[in-house]
Design an enzyme around this catalytic site. Structure first.
Site, PDB file in Angstrom:
ATOM      1  N   LEU A   1      70.331  33.690 -25.285  1.00 43.33           N
ATOM      2  CA  LEU A   1      71.447  33.158 -24.514  1.00 43.33           C
ATOM      3  C   LEU A   1      71.700  31.678 -24.776  1.00 43.33           C
ATOM      4  O   LEU A   1      72.479  31.042 -24.059  1.00 43.33           O
ATOM      5  CB  LEU A   1      71.230  33.435 -23.033  1.00 43.33           C
ATOM      6  CG  LEU A   1      71.016  34.928 -22.711  1.00 43.33           C
ATOM      7  CD1 LEU A   1      70.778  35.124 -21.228  1.00 43.33           C
ATOM      8  CD2 LEU A   1      72.163  35.796 -23.189  1.00 43.33           C
ATOM      9  N   CYS A   2      71.063  31.122 -25.812  1.00 41.65           N
ATOM     10  CA  CYS A   2      71.308  29.722 -26.181  1.00 41.65           C
ATOM     11  C   CYS A   2      72.620  29.600 -26.943  1.00 41.65           C
ATOM     12  O   CYS A   2      72.956  30.450 -27.766  1.00 41.65           O
ATOM     13  CB  CYS A   2      70.188  29.216 -27.083  1.00 41.65           C
ATOM     14  SG  CYS A   2      68.777  28.596 -26.171  1.00 41.65           S
ATOM     15  N   HIS A   3      73.314  28.490 -26.708  1.00 45.21           N
ATOM     16  CA  HIS A   3      74.533  28.197 -27.447  1.00 45.21           C
ATOM     17  C   HIS A   3      74.195  27.622 -28.824  1.00 45.21           C
ATOM     18  O   HIS A   3      73.251  26.855 -28.947  1.00 45.21           O
ATOM     19  CB  HIS A   3      75.372  27.162 -26.683  1.00 45.21           C
ATOM     20  CG  HIS A   3      75.883  27.664 -25.388  1.00 45.21           C
ATOM     21  ND1 HIS A   3      75.099  27.678 -24.247  1.00 45.21           N
ATOM     22  CD2 HIS A   3      77.075  28.198 -25.027  1.00 45.21           C
ATOM     23  CE1 HIS A   3      75.803  28.198 -23.247  1.00 45.21           C
ATOM     24  NE2 HIS A   3      77.000  28.520 -23.683  1.00 45.21           N
TER      25      HIS A   3
ATOM     26  N   MET B   1      65.969  23.518 -25.387  1.00 47.03           N
ATOM     27  CA  MET B   1      65.384  24.659 -26.090  1.00 47.03           C
ATOM     28  C   MET B   1      65.114  24.329 -27.559  1.00 47.03           C
ATOM     29  O   MET B   1      64.161  24.864 -28.151  1.00 47.03           O
ATOM     30  CB  MET B   1      66.274  25.897 -25.974  1.00 47.03           C
ATOM     31  CG  MET B   1      66.388  26.438 -24.552  1.00 47.03           C
ATOM     32  SD  MET B   1      64.825  26.559 -23.641  1.00 47.03           S
ATOM     33  CE  MET B   1      63.905  27.699 -24.685  1.00 47.03           C
ATOM     34  N   GLU B   2      65.919  23.468 -28.157  1.00 46.29           N
ATOM     35  CA  GLU B   2      65.673  23.076 -29.539  1.00 46.29           C
ATOM     36  C   GLU B   2      64.340  22.322 -29.651  1.00 46.29           C
ATOM     37  O   GLU B   2      63.554  22.565 -30.572  1.00 46.29           O
ATOM     38  CB  GLU B   2      66.833  22.201 -30.057  1.00 46.29           C
ATOM     39  CG  GLU B   2      68.066  22.984 -30.459  1.00 46.29           C
ATOM     40  CD  GLU B   2      68.842  23.603 -29.294  1.00 46.29           C
ATOM     41  OE1 GLU B   2      68.596  23.212 -28.125  1.00 46.29           O
ATOM     42  OE2 GLU B   2      69.705  24.467 -29.532  1.00 46.29           O
TER      43      GLU B   2
ATOM     44  N   ASP C   1      48.757  29.613 -38.082  1.00 44.99           N
ATOM     45  CA  ASP C   1      48.786  30.419 -39.304  1.00 44.99           C
ATOM     46  C   ASP C   1      47.940  29.801 -40.405  1.00 44.99           C
ATOM     47  O   ASP C   1      47.216  30.507 -41.119  1.00 44.99           O
ATOM     48  CB  ASP C   1      50.229  30.580 -39.792  1.00 44.99           C
ATOM     49  CG  ASP C   1      50.308  31.352 -41.093  1.00 44.99           C
ATOM     50  OD1 ASP C   1      49.739  32.460 -41.158  1.00 44.99           O
ATOM     51  OD2 ASP C   1      50.930  30.858 -42.051  1.00 44.99           O
TER      52      ASP C   1
END
Lengths: 157, 157, 157, 157, 157, 157
Positions: free
Chosen positions: A75-77, A111-112, A126
């Protein structure tokens, strides 16, 4: 005839409409860390990790993840970032990652910054997992944000 | 004439060559959680979060992230997953995410399970951050893996 | 010496140059539906489809597809969507999908709305095909658009 | 406590912060070519290449690559292109590719034009390699750019 | 302590585990069409559409979409296709698209063929919408599949 | 009734069907270089380039590009690489890039090695263009391939 009502009740997932928001300068800082054995930490510090340069690779992965955020988080733009900066710190038994993102847009870049930190930490996992599968990623959080209608915010101490 | 030597010293990042490994059944389980305020947790439980169905959305984001792992983590091999399963649990002040991945291949699926957990948690953060920006993602770790030359592994209690 | 002429005749595929267009508010609504057996429709309605929650998953797939439009349709411009909304309706022997997209930009969002509908319907097919391989996707069309030089448009009744 | 200093020295990779730059019209033109045997060139000209229409396919690949630039080049900013145009020319023993990209933004579109040329040429290689594996891609360079603080630039003759 | 039960009830979305399935040859054929005005159809036939070569572009878009299927449809497995073939037909007031996909794998390629058809049709819409916004995509369906445990299947006449 | 014939003549772009090919070990080596001013080369060697660590970043970009090859080159098959290795060399007025890719599959990895080289060189251009916009990418070619029906091949001296 369609009966849309109960299928689209309040609870349905949706992107927030940012059409009426003002485009303003927004920044966000996030951080997190990955704990590991002394052995793994020393190998990474010394450039002896089995897949090569851990922090250089994690930095690129983090920057690229910030640019993919709207493809990862449903739901992020989609946003056109002005800047992303990723830095690392050695702690006693851990490596910390901090990411800062900024842009002028109708919605924030929290969010970024969070995505950059998360993928940076996963990349360290990893590249170090052959040394220590028990590494733990923790304390991923927003440190601060500025701009937008909700204004500035800082994580409590 | 090129002088490749010092540019490609041991420390350079590289994918591990799995060409000589056997294709065997491999599974991995990872988990993590996100702590939040009672207010945010209640809203999510009750389906009242501002962007809609949090766990349904996070589950899809987690599954799709597992499939993108080799595009996110620079030195991961592209893998054709046989299965990914994502589940959630409510804790007192947190939501936990567990992901299980499996396939028959030359290398393990630890990173796919770890990526699913990480993106699932980020999605919960995204959908709940209007309620509580101070949510913290923590304890992302590998729980167990099976298969491959290094054999089975379980996280210490 | 290059002889570009016949290789770049009028007919060559090209993105329309939107550099001289004004950035205005634009919206688009598209819809479509998928017909299916009574058996499949009942299973989806009751939450008994073999892969789980059909409409919740299709909604997320549709929203994410809208954001990927310029990566799917070769000559579409990359756009920063302000909003995408996806809703479903039950018909007698079908499920309908409607998508609304909006942004302020130099070009329209018709394809984003059309892509959301198409991928939403494909996801329903995927999740229901174990019940009914004969499901048919039909009537995908633009319902209305607003904004831009060509102005408002509504599909004929 | 973190000791960030030596890990984030000047040399660490980072996106340039374009937050303070002005949004202006920017254009870039790049070109390159692929040399090949007379046999391969004739087949491509005549539409007889084994995988079908070479230049039509290369053109689409080039346009789509321009849109993916920020996902390919780690430190590029995501940009919303206004236009990309790709053209081809036949030379004596080669095919040339020229790409022009433009937008109004805070940073330039040189890399989008360069990426379009590179992927266009790789696509020609892919579609012709059954005829001539010895094709060579060469002379990929920026021809000109306009706009931005550094102003206009043209490649020396 | 987690209480996973009610969050992961039967209805939760999940990828089907194909770990126990046999890897066999599988094929799928799908088709669909887009109806349009005589004016639009003539322009496309004559190579006069405003964005250039419509079917050449739609074919590439369709092939590339087949390869992206597992990134578009949340619960699809990533598959390594052996072949994808896309063809077009002119009808009285429509263009039809047919896609055939095949591979040797543990699960079928129906969705790859369906995705190729859908994105091929959307590309035709995109390239023709300046001529006719009222074009309608219809009759996207699976024509036949072979291979796998469920065996061969053909759409009813 | 469809009249498919003239639309799907021999010349249409298509993926080669590799369904009947044997899965064998395949390797490919490709290389290329980028010429630049003494000033730019010195800055890169000394770690003084304006965007930071050039070769470390280019290496990661090259490895990630190899994994994206089938998403970039329209008619390439998706492949599960066993290994990709990227190395750099300093020449008098240039930096060279060499990439080696390998896997066991039904088709070759030439394009993966070529894509790694191309994106590695583009990344060097991006990170050095503030020092020298006139850098030229040249001599991208296949050095050698092994495996498959067409057997081994080496570029002529």
């Amino acid at each position: 005839m369609s009966t849309l009502s109960h299928l689209d009740a309040e609870g349905a997932a949706h992107m927030v409409n940012v059409g009426d928001k003002k485009s303003t300068l927004r920044t966000a800082i996030a951080s997190g860390r990955i704990t590991m054995s002394a052995n793994a930490l020393t190998a990474i510090k010394n450039g002896d990790a089995p897949k090569g340069d851990v922090l250089g690779t994690a930095r690129i992965a983090a920057i690229m993840a910030a640019k993919k955020t709207s493809d990862l988080i449903p739901l992020c733009h989609p946003l056109g970032l002005d800047a992303v900066d990723v830095s690392f710190g050695y702690e006693d038994n851990a490596i910390s990652v901090t990411a800062t993102a900024s842009l002028t847009a109708k919605t924030g870049v929290e969010m970024e910054a969070m995505a950059a930190v998360s993928i940076g930490l996963l990349t360290i996992y990893d590249m170090g997992k052959a040394l220590d599968k028990g590494m733990v990623i923790e304390f991923i959080r927003l440190i601060a944000k500025t701009g937008g209608k909700s204004g500035d915010w800082h994580a409590p101490e």
